[in-house]
Design an enzyme around this catalytic site. Structure first.
Site, PDB file in Angstrom:
ATOM      1  N   ASP A  75      23.868  36.964 -31.352  1.00 41.86           N
ATOM      2  CA  ASP A  75      23.010  38.021 -30.655  1.00 41.86           C
ATOM      3  C   ASP A  75      23.434  38.592 -29.500  1.00 41.86           C
ATOM      4  OD1 ASP A  75      19.582  37.734 -29.440  1.00 41.86           O
ATOM      5  OD2 ASP A  75      20.523  39.235 -30.509  1.00 41.86           O
ATOM      6  N   HIS A  76      23.566  39.967 -29.750  1.00 39.35           N
ATOM      7  CA  HIS A  76      23.810  40.947 -28.799  1.00 39.35           C
ATOM      8  C   HIS A  76      25.183  40.663 -28.142  1.00 39.35           C
ATOM      9  CE1 HIS A  76      20.085  43.033 -28.144  1.00 39.35           C
ATOM     10  NE2 HIS A  76      19.659  41.791 -28.088  1.00 39.35           N
TER      11      HIS A  76
ATOM     12  N   HIS B   3      12.519  43.665 -24.784  1.00 37.48           N
ATOM     13  CA  HIS B   3      12.803  42.347 -24.700  1.00 37.48           C
ATOM     14  C   HIS B   3      11.979  41.813 -23.746  1.00 37.48           C
ATOM     15  CE1 HIS B   3      16.843  43.308 -26.612  1.00 37.48           C
ATOM     16  NE2 HIS B   3      16.446  42.365 -27.220  1.00 37.48           N
ATOM     17  N   GLY B   4      11.785  40.444 -23.759  1.00 37.47           N
ATOM     18  CA  GLY B   4      11.052  39.567 -22.743  1.00 37.47           C
ATOM     19  C   GLY B   4       9.552  39.732 -22.676  1.00 37.47           C
TER      20      GLY B   4
ATOM     21  N   HIS C 194      14.481  44.065 -32.758  1.00 35.89           N
ATOM     22  CA  HIS C 194      14.691  43.059 -31.465  1.00 35.89           C
ATOM     23  C   HIS C 194      13.194  43.179 -30.565  1.00 35.89           C
ATOM     24  CE1 HIS C 194      18.947  42.561 -31.343  1.00 35.89           C
ATOM     25  NE2 HIS C 194      19.016  43.113 -32.374  1.00 35.89           N
TER      26      HIS C 194
ATOM     27  N   SER D 169      10.778  41.226 -30.702  1.00 33.37           N
ATOM     28  CA  SER D 169       9.501  40.970 -31.419  1.00 33.37           C
ATOM     29  C   SER D 169       8.746  39.669 -31.242  1.00 33.37           C
ATOM     30  CB  SER D 169       9.712  40.864 -32.910  1.00 33.37           C
ATOM     31  OG  SER D 169      10.401  42.332 -33.126  1.00 33.37           O
TER      32      SER D 169
ATOM     33  N   VAL E  33      13.379  36.694 -32.386  1.00 33.18           N
ATOM     34  CA  VAL E  33      12.362  36.021 -31.717  1.00 33.18           C
ATOM     35  C   VAL E  33      12.998  34.941 -30.331  1.00 33.18           C
ATOM     36  CG1 VAL E  33      10.453  34.212 -31.502  1.00 33.18           C
ATOM     37  CG2 VAL E  33      10.381  36.087 -33.265  1.00 33.18           C
TER      38      VAL E  33
HETATM   39  O1  LIG Z   1      15.349  40.830 -29.485  1.00 30.49           O
HETATM   40  C1  LIG Z   1      15.431  39.348 -29.052  1.00 30.49           C
HETATM   41  C2  LIG Z   1      14.303  38.750 -28.539  1.00 30.49           C
HETATM   42  O2  LIG Z   1      13.335  39.377 -28.183  1.00 30.49           O
HETATM   43  P1  LIG Z   1      11.967  38.840 -27.452  1.00 30.49           P
HETATM   44  O3  LIG Z   1      12.338  38.537 -25.937  1.00 30.49           O
HETATM   45  O4  LIG Z   1      10.775  39.609 -27.853  1.00 30.49           O
HETATM   46  O5  LIG Z   1      11.941  37.454 -28.119  1.00 30.49           O
HETATM   47  N1  LIG Z   1      16.682  38.886 -28.991  1.00 30.49           N
HETATM   48  O6  LIG Z   1      17.821  39.652 -29.380  1.00 30.49           O
HETATM   49 CA   LIG Z   2      21.514  47.507 -27.267  1.00 31.05          CA
HETATM   50 NA    NA Z   3      20.880  40.096 -33.082  1.00 32.85          NA
HETATM   51 ZN   LIG Z   4      17.701  41.600 -28.909  1.00 30.58          ZN
END
Ligand SMILES: O=C(COP(=O)(O)O)NO
Ligand SMILES: [Ca+2]
Ligand code: NA
Ligand SMILES: [Zn+2]
Length: 305
Positions: free
Chosen positions: A80-81, A178-179, A208, A210, A252
């Site tokens: 992720d990211h 996010h967050g 993202h 979500s 999530v």
């Molecule tokens: O996009 C997210 C998580 O988002 P949340 O903070 O809404 O869970 N991770 O890459």
């Molecule tokens: Ca980005």
């Molecule tokens: Na991702």
């Molecule tokens: Zn994200």
């Protein structure tokens, strides 16, 4: 069974349902994610951020890979990211079956270049790639994107980006962030924009930011001694609608962070004499399983494995 992200997301996009991509940082979170997927016969993506890799390393990746390999439903392990080409390749070397290269804070051409490099290398090794176009608000792990810099994804630009990079799935900015603080009350999700992009692109789209940040969990956090401001998340029905327009992967993390913390705080508050870690982490695992179950029902992935 351990599969690539594409193995899971292409059928999801075709079937107009979405698959949860849940962040993990330890064994219990991983078990809550994968065992719930098995119980509900749902495909699932387990993802680790660079922070999770720093925290758990190959030990944690191996736990995920082992549970995923033995699982009776399709499971992908996703970076992720990912913040660089090196980070993406390192994850592939660790056994990840899907990687994100997030260069969305760079100008378009640089994002295309960075993403293209990762796609070429990952595809040579049979690994799927996620990229991002547009900028979400909120904290992106290593980048604070404040509201004025956040911008939603342009549909025509998205078509060009996919043509130039051959990326497997695309994270788009459509109002999520996010967050735990996604805005005052119900965040605006630009469904028309999702629909437009989904009509122009047939690849799986990614949402993202979500987490739903359920009010009940937020209250239980406060009641068990936690402190949190006026938190708000994405409405279930907005995710269900978005899945119909082409969102196939839904990220999530915050909801699992909240649930694990509530599980632990409630036990410690109610039983000051408790010091058996299984009695502390067990309820957290159970509450996280409930969150995963709810999300899979909202996204429509139950019974799809
Ligand atoms: O996009 C997210 C998580 O988002 P949340 O903070 O809404 O869970 N991770 O890459
Ligand atoms: Ca980005
Ligand atoms: Na991702
Ligand atoms: Zn994200």
């Amino acid at each position: 069974m351990l599969v690539t992200g594409k193995d899971i997301l292409v059928p999801a996009r075709k079937g107009k349902y979405a698959v949860g991509a849940f962040n993990t940082n330890n064994m219990e979170i991983t078990q809550a994610i994968i065992h719930t997927a098995e119980r509900l016969r749902s495909p699932v993506i387990v993802q680790m951020s660079e922070g999770a890799i720093k925290y758990g390393g190959q030990d944690l990746a191996n736990i995920v890979i082992d549970i995923a390999t033995r699982a009776t439903v399709p499971v992908a392990l996703h970076l992720d990211h990912g913040s660089s080409y090196e980070s993406a390749l390192k994850a592939i070397k660790m056994g990840f079956t899907s990687v994100m290269i997030d260069a969305s804070h760079h100008p378009f051409d640089e994002n295309v270049h960075e993403t293209g490099r990762v796609v070429e290398a990952a595809h040579a090794m049979g690994i799927s790639v996620e990229a991002e176009l547009g900028r979400l608000g909120g904290i992106e792990e290593h980048i604070v994107v404040d509201e004025k810099d956040a911008f939603l994804t342009d549909p025509e630009e998205a078509v060009k980006f996919v043509e130039l990079t051959d990326v497997d799935y695309l994270a788009i900015a459509i109002g999520t962030s996010h967050g735990a603080y996604k805005g005052k009350g119900r965040p605006f999700i630009d469904q028309a924009r999702i629909k437009k992009i989904g009509e122009l692109l047939s690849i799986p789209l990614v949402a993202h930011g979500s987490s739903g940040v359920p009010a009940e969990i937020v209250q239980r956090l406060r009641d068990s001694g936690g402190e949190i401001g006026d938190a708000a998340g994405i409405a279930d029905e907005d995710l269900t609608e978005a899945a119909g327009y082409g969102i196939a992967k839904v990220n999530v993390d915050t909801d699992l962070r909240l649930a694990s913390t509530v599980g632990i705080r409630e036990v410690l508050k109610a039983n000051p004499k408790e010091f058996d870690p299984r009695k502390v982490f067990g309820p957290a695992r159970d509450l996280m399983s409930k969150i995963v179950e709810h999300k899979m029902k909202v996204l429509g992935s139950v019974g799809k494995a």
